[in-house]
Enzyme design. Structure first.
Site, PDB file in Angstrom:
ATOM      1  N   ARG A 310       0.831  -1.207   0.000  1.00 20.92           N
ATOM      2  CA  ARG A 310       0.000   0.000   0.000  1.00 20.92           C
ATOM      3  C   ARG A 310       0.864   1.255   0.000  1.00 20.92           C
ATOM      4  NH1 ARG A 310      -5.420   1.788   0.806  1.00 20.92           N
ATOM      5  NH2 ARG A 310      -6.195  -0.352   0.863  1.00 20.92           N
ATOM      6  N   ARG A 342      -3.499   2.940  11.050  1.00 22.86           N
ATOM      7  CA  ARG A 342      -4.336   3.816  10.214  1.00 22.86           C
ATOM      8  C   ARG A 342      -3.554   4.371   9.010  1.00 22.86           C
ATOM      9  NH1 ARG A 342      -7.903   8.198  13.413  1.00 22.86           N
ATOM     10  NH2 ARG A 342      -9.691   8.337  12.012  1.00 22.86           N
ATOM     11  N   GLU A 715      -9.418   6.227   7.122  1.00 21.63           N
ATOM     12  CA  GLU A 715      -7.986   6.466   6.970  1.00 21.63           C
ATOM     13  C   GLU A 715      -7.597   7.708   6.168  1.00 21.63           C
ATOM     14  OE1 GLU A 715      -5.854   2.206   6.854  1.00 21.63           O
ATOM     15  OE2 GLU A 715      -7.640   2.319   5.581  1.00 21.63           O
TER      16      GLU A 715
END
Length: 769
Positions: A310, A342, A715
């Site tokens: 990510r 987060r 997030e």
């Protein structure tokens, strides 16, 4: 209408009065014992000898558990089972679990811990990313994305920006530390009350360690006092220990960490090292980029590989990069195994390109906001991993926010202020965010629900999501009430449990409302479909299907005739006709996929967008700063519950601000955490929040294909706080000559700011004798 309307958090009254129950608030069964985990005292080495005889002889102690006491699997883990439940031989980090003492009281357990013999031999430890790279200690294969010929473009670029950026760890510092109560049942059955974001993972690992089927294990997840990702995988080891102790002692056992234990034994946000080189045109347009990412995974794999992925997915943030080469890898160190937090790597990726763009703008003498806007994605552009973007909302957000925040006027005022102030300077910046929504492991994008109607017209809703204060239950309450046409007072959200909804995904990746909301709506629609023909018959309609009936205001309405039937009466009639009043719902996100080896795919169902204007003021005498004003415009689609989304935006921003400015974790040279409590680890306080905090939701922006047109919000706002870093750079650069590029370390503590000011000025700023 219950959706798209402001609403109070469904547990708000319980939160402020103390009536809300968490794991430690639950009444304990008679005979409940306390479990005290014992962590390793060294960062790397091996166990020479274990002796529990003296500990077992301590009054009030019932058991001292070592790895040989485990009846089933001795290894667990989120993705790869590379974590021993209790150290077998090799020690890989300070605080790694070595034993569990079980006693009548915490005092008895602590007395036993003082005489427990755990002899170890220390070996050299790897404590930094650089040491791990040098030793070639990696936890996953490299992940790479490439497009075009970035080397050639960089060679031709009028401006090249290159450097290293390090981002630090961050402790989750949830109010409720890790906690589990395990209660043995008949035969092999066991029930756990666990403060976890992932009840199914706890269930599966407990079953493996106990050597039983998952059907013997029921995990109930009461509300959590915060999670932030820290209870996605790392609740499981402590739940496993509680279950193991309960099984072996035939008594209920509670394991609840204190703050010191929690901070030492659990993982953090991954520290990252980024080595980057970007090429820019004279007008600030990005031409090419090369980035190498190194994530500090700690001692085990945990979720480090998808977190790295990510981070790489978000190296571009909101900007189109024509030619690029991104590569990342996870480094193994002898520190606590780092885990979800987060943003899940997104912040560590975004901050790299933001720092590079800021430096380019500073060196070109351009407004950084102008350079950012010049590089925004447009509809039809492709991301570095080949996903074609559509409905890019950032240009609209950007224009609206610059206008509403009076950015241009304030920037001119700040320049005038700085010209007339020697030691106090101000800075302003605009921060965009583009954040992908979905689990990047496609199979996790599914959810289930169970909805029950009672003959008095009230409703129980079970779903697979967990509540950690973020307001998921409040949104599900609104979805169910709207779908059934009843008031929210007639709907009860049940505690999440694996015997109600099986095989759930973690409540993570900002997908809780998208997945579980859609599953609940599907279950409610099934129930309405069963009720419609009965209502049609009771109302004497020509259309026997009742397709045109409307469920609203605790009744079912035929708008054409004006006739209605109360919902409770309809449900009673359905029961009398032997119609099922329970339904399961299921939802799976369509059309997402990703090939990690090829670095290509569509891992995200959609993207959330937002922007923030941040204004700071700092003092060159102390290095301290304060956040004067923040204006945020954020895209939440058509918000399910606007008050909940606004709270998530505010909280996410301040948590991101903490990561970038004041939250600093430090370890000793032998791997011991030095900042393991609130006296040494500083999270943002009330005085650190923006003095003027303005949050608006983007209007008229429904998202197709998502529950009631809403968008995820958990997030994305975290990364809006990167604007604080950029605003600090703006203020720091004012101490130097024009086109000074600020050099600011993260977190931007007062010491880091003072060093950056002196570097910009080229001399000490403090007055000397």
């Amino acid at each position: 209408m219950t959706i798209h309307q402001p609403a109070r958090h469904e547990s708000a009254h319980g939160h402020v009065t103390g009536a809300a129950r968490y794991v430690d608030d639950l009444p304990t069964p008679p005979g409940t014992l306390i479990g005290l985990p014992i962590g390793a005292p060294i960062a790397h080495g091996r166990v020479l000898r274990r002796d529990r005889s003296a500990a077992l002889a301590t009054p009030g102690v019932h058991a001292v558990l070592f790895p040989e006491d485990i009846p089933g699997a001795r290894w667990i883990g989120a993705v790869v089972h590379d974590e021993p439940v209790l150290v077998i031989d090799e020690i890989l980090a300070v605080g790694q679990l070595m034993a569990l003492i079980v006693g009548d009281s915490l005092a008895a357990c602590r007395a036993a811990a003082r005489v427990l013999v755990l002899e170890t031999e220390a070996w050299p430890a790897i404590l930094t990313i650089d040491e791990g790279i040098a030793a070639e200690k990696f936890l996953c294969s490299p992940h790479r994305m490439r497009r075009g010929d970035p080397e050639a473009s960089l060679a031709r670029a009028p401006l090249r920006v290159a450097g290293e950026l390090r981002t630090g760890a961050q402790d989750h510092f949830y109010l409720e530390t890790q906690a589990t109560l395990a209660i043995p049942g008949e035969g092999d059955a066991i029930e756990l009350y666990s403060s976890t974001q992932h009840p199914t993972e706890v269930q599966s690992l407990v079953a493996e360690v106990l050597g039983v089927g998952r059907h013997q294990v029921v995990v109930t997840a009461p509300r959590m006092g915060g999670g932030f990702g820290g209870k996605e995988t790392q609740a499981a080891p402590f739940a496993v220990l509680a279950a193991l102790a309960a099984k072996l002692t035939h008594r209920p056992v509670k394991v609840w960490l204190n703050r010191d234990q929690d901070m030492v034994m659990t993982g953090k946000r991954h520290p990252f090292l980024a080595r980057y080189e970007l090429g820019f045109a004279d007008d600030g347009a990005i031409l090419a980029a090369k980035v190498r990412l190194f994530a500090d995974g700690g001692w085990s794999r945990d979720l480090s590989a998808p977190i790295l992925d990510r981070a790489m997915f978000h190296l571009d943030n909101a900007y189109f990069i024509p030619e690029l080469d991104f590569e990342g890898v996870v480094v193994q160190t002898n520190l606590a195994s780092n885990t979800a937090f987060r943003g899940f790597g997104g912040p560590q990726g975004m901050v790299v390109i933001e720092a590079a763009i800021s430096e380019a703008a500073e060196r070109l003498g351009l407004d950084p906001a102008l350079v950012r806007a010049r590089n925004f994605y447009r509809d039809g552009d492709a991301t570095p991993y080949g996903q074609i973007l559509k409905d890019v909302r950032l240009p609209r957000i950007w224009c609206d926010l610059l206008r509403s925040s009076d950015y241009d006027e304030r920037r001119a005022e700040i320049a005038a202020f700085n010209n007339n102030s020697r030691f106090v300077r101000r800075g302003i910046a605009v921060q965009p965010v583009k954040f992908g929504i979905s689990f990047t492991n496609s199979l996790l994008n599914q959810a289930g629900a169970l909805v029950l109607l009672y003959t008095d017209g009230t409703v129980q809703v079970n779903h697979g999501g967990t509540e950690m204060g973020q307001g998921l239950h409040t949104k599900i309450l609104a979805v169910a009430a709207h779908a059934l046409g009843v008031s929210v007072e007639r709907v009860r959200i049940m505690t999440t449990a694996t015997d109600k909804v099986p095989n759930t995904s973690a409540t993570a990746a900002s997908t809780g409302s998208d997945l579980n909301g859609a599953a609940v709506r599907a279950a409610c629609e099934q129930l309405c479909a069963r009720l419609r023909p009965i209502a049609a018959a009771r109302l004497g309609l020509d259309d026997a299907s009742g397709a045109a009936l409307e469920f609203a205001h605790n009744a079912v309405h035929d708008r054409r005739s004006g006739r209605t039937i109360p919902f409770a009466e309809l449900v009673q009639a359905a029961w009398a006709q032997r119609v099922s009043l329970a339904a399961t719902g299921y939802y799976a996100t369509p059309g997402i996929h990703y090939d990690r080896d090829a670095g290509r795919g569509e891992p995200f169902y959609y993207f959330a967008y937002g922007a923030a204007v941040c204004e700071v003021e700092l003092c060159a005498l102390t290095g301290e700063h304060r956040l004067l004003r923040v204006d945020i415009l954020h895209d939440v689609g058509d918000s399910l519950v606007p008050t909940i989304d606004r709270g998530q935006i505010e909280g996410g921003f301040v948590q991101g601000q903490g990561w970038l400015t004041c939250e600093e974790l430090l370890w000793s040279r032998d791997g011991h955490l030095l900042t393991h409590g609130p006296s040494t680890y500083k999270i943002p306080a009330v005085g650190d929040a923006p003095l003027d905090f303005r949050v608006e939701l983007l209007r008229d922006a429904p998202q197709d294909g998502v529950i009631h047109g809403s968008k995820a919000v958990g997030e994305p706002p975290f990364m809006l706080a990167i604007g604080v870093m950029t605003a600090l750079r703006d203020a720091i650069a004012s101490f130097g000559p024009p086109r000074t590029a600020a050099s600011l370390q993260l977190p931007s503590t007062p010491e880091a700011i003072l060093r950056a000011i002196e570097a910009a000025a080229g001399r000490p700023v403090l007055p000397t004798r």
